[in-house]
Design a protein around this motif. Structure first.
Motif, PDB file in Angstrom:
ATOM      1  N   ARG A 264       0.078   4.637   1.764  1.00  0.00           N
ATOM      2  CA  ARG A 264       0.212   4.755   3.216  1.00  0.00           C
ATOM      3  C   ARG A 264       1.662   4.892   3.660  1.00  0.00           C
ATOM      4  O   ARG A 264       1.934   5.265   4.797  1.00  0.00           O
ATOM      5  CB  ARG A 264      -0.416   3.529   3.896  1.00  0.00           C
TER       6      ARG A 264
ATOM      7  N   GLN B 281       0.851  -1.194   0.000  1.00  0.00           N
ATOM      8  CA  GLN B 281       0.000   0.000   0.000  1.00  0.00           C
ATOM      9  C   GLN B 281       0.893   1.252   0.000  1.00  0.00           C
ATOM     10  O   GLN B 281       1.060   1.900   1.039  1.00  0.00           O
ATOM     11  CB  GLN B 281      -0.924   0.002   1.212  1.00  0.00           C
TER      12      GLN B 281
ATOM     13  N   VAL C 198      -0.767   4.880  11.836  1.00  0.00           N
ATOM     14  CA  VAL C 198      -0.223   3.817  10.989  1.00  0.00           C
ATOM     15  C   VAL C 198      -0.625   2.473  11.581  1.00  0.00           C
ATOM     16  O   VAL C 198      -0.249   2.163  12.714  1.00  0.00           O
ATOM     17  CB  VAL C 198       1.321   3.912  10.905  1.00  0.00           C
TER      18      VAL C 198
END
Length: 301
Positions: free
Chosen positions: A77, A74, A176
């Motif tokens: 992110r 990802q 996160v």
């Protein structure tokens, strides 16, 4: 007849893990003082490199690759993870500089300040509503810094930068979705190419200390292990303990650093600095009391 309270074995394990983590972090000045003569920047580079390599082995051993691979798939992110990585690298580098320049008292003050900086960031960035005692605690810490600036004509910039960098790291790290071990690995992995370039450049310039002296080279490699081990212990504590209990334990780290600075490194503590510490300790006491009072109560059955 009174029944004897039964100890929760998981809580006992959690406290043991927590004490191990915070005592190891507290003793870091003794470890990084061994790198005298090596610039903080070079120690930081090795800390990143060897942390990353050590964590590869550890994650393989623990079979924890799934969250790491998921995060790496990802890329959108990863921008936030990179920001976390840069903040923690800055914090590590500044801390090593503080130890090497014999300013461990300032480093200690920075980590005493961190919980109060977290309160301020929560209020300013996340629009959290603060308890009255938490606001008083923050006011006391701010007043302490103002007094030190007014009386000594200088700001404790190492303390402030350590507190703000670690507080900001915590703020972004919460956003996160990675556990401590996986998160640290991804952070060091993102920094790994930069560290590799830096160490290559130092070697090219003839300024690298690595492999010139066997004991020092071993210490540089050990910096990676020393970075990861307390984090593992902390993760074990966080899984087993309430946040309020962890909050009490976290003061062990800067307290040990404070004592090491005074009684082992022989750093001087003037009256103004002592007054600063006392005011921040009072602020921390109010903050801790407020956090303890607002903790979720268990229902009595």
């Amino acid at each position: 007849m009174h029944s004897t309270p039964v100890r929760d074995p998981q809580a006992v394990k959690g406290v043991t893990f927590g004490l191990t983590a915070y005592i190891m972090w507290g003793c870091f000045p003794l470890f990084f003082a061994l790198f005298e003569g090596i610039p903080a920047f070079e120690v930081l580079i090795h800390r990143i490199l060897w942390s990353c390599l050590f964590l590869v082995g550890l994650i393989t051993l623990l079979k924890r690759w799934a969250p790491v691979i998921s995060a790496l798939k990802q890329p959108r992110r990863l921008g936030r993870v990179l920001l976390c990585a840069l903040l923690i690298a800055f914090n590590w580098g500044l801390y090593i500089y503080a130890v090497e320049s014999k300013q461990v008292l300032q480093a200690s003050l920075g980590y005493f300040l961190t919980p109060l900086i977290n309160v301020a960031l929560g209020m300013l960035v996340l629009r959290e509503v603060m308890e009255r005692l938490q606001l008083v605690a923050l006011g006391l810490a701010s007043l302490a810094i103002v007094i030190q600036f007014a009386m000594l004509g200088e700001l404790p910039w190492i303390s402030l930068l350590l507190a703000f960098s670690f507080g900001s790291y915590g703020l972004f790290r919460k956003q996160v979705p990675l556990d401590g071990l996986s998160g640290l690995f991804v952070e060091t992995l993102l920094l790994f190419p930069l560290a590799l370039l830096a160490i290559t450049w130092l070697g090219w310039q003839g300024e690298s200390h690595f492999l010139h002296d066997a004991p020092m080279s071993a210490l540089l490699i050990a910096s990676g292990v020393a970075t990861a081990l307390p984090l593992l212990a902390f993760a074990g504590a966080a899984r087993r303990l309430r946040l309020s209990t962890l909050g009490f334990l976290m003061y062990i780290n800067p307290t040990i650093q404070f004592l090491i600075a005074l009684f082992i490194f022989g750093e001087s503590l003037g009256m103004i600095q002592l007054a600063t510490f006392v005011m921040i300790w009072l602020g921390l006491a109010l903050y801790t009391w407020s956090s303890w009072q607002s903790r979720p109560r268990q229902a009595v059955t």
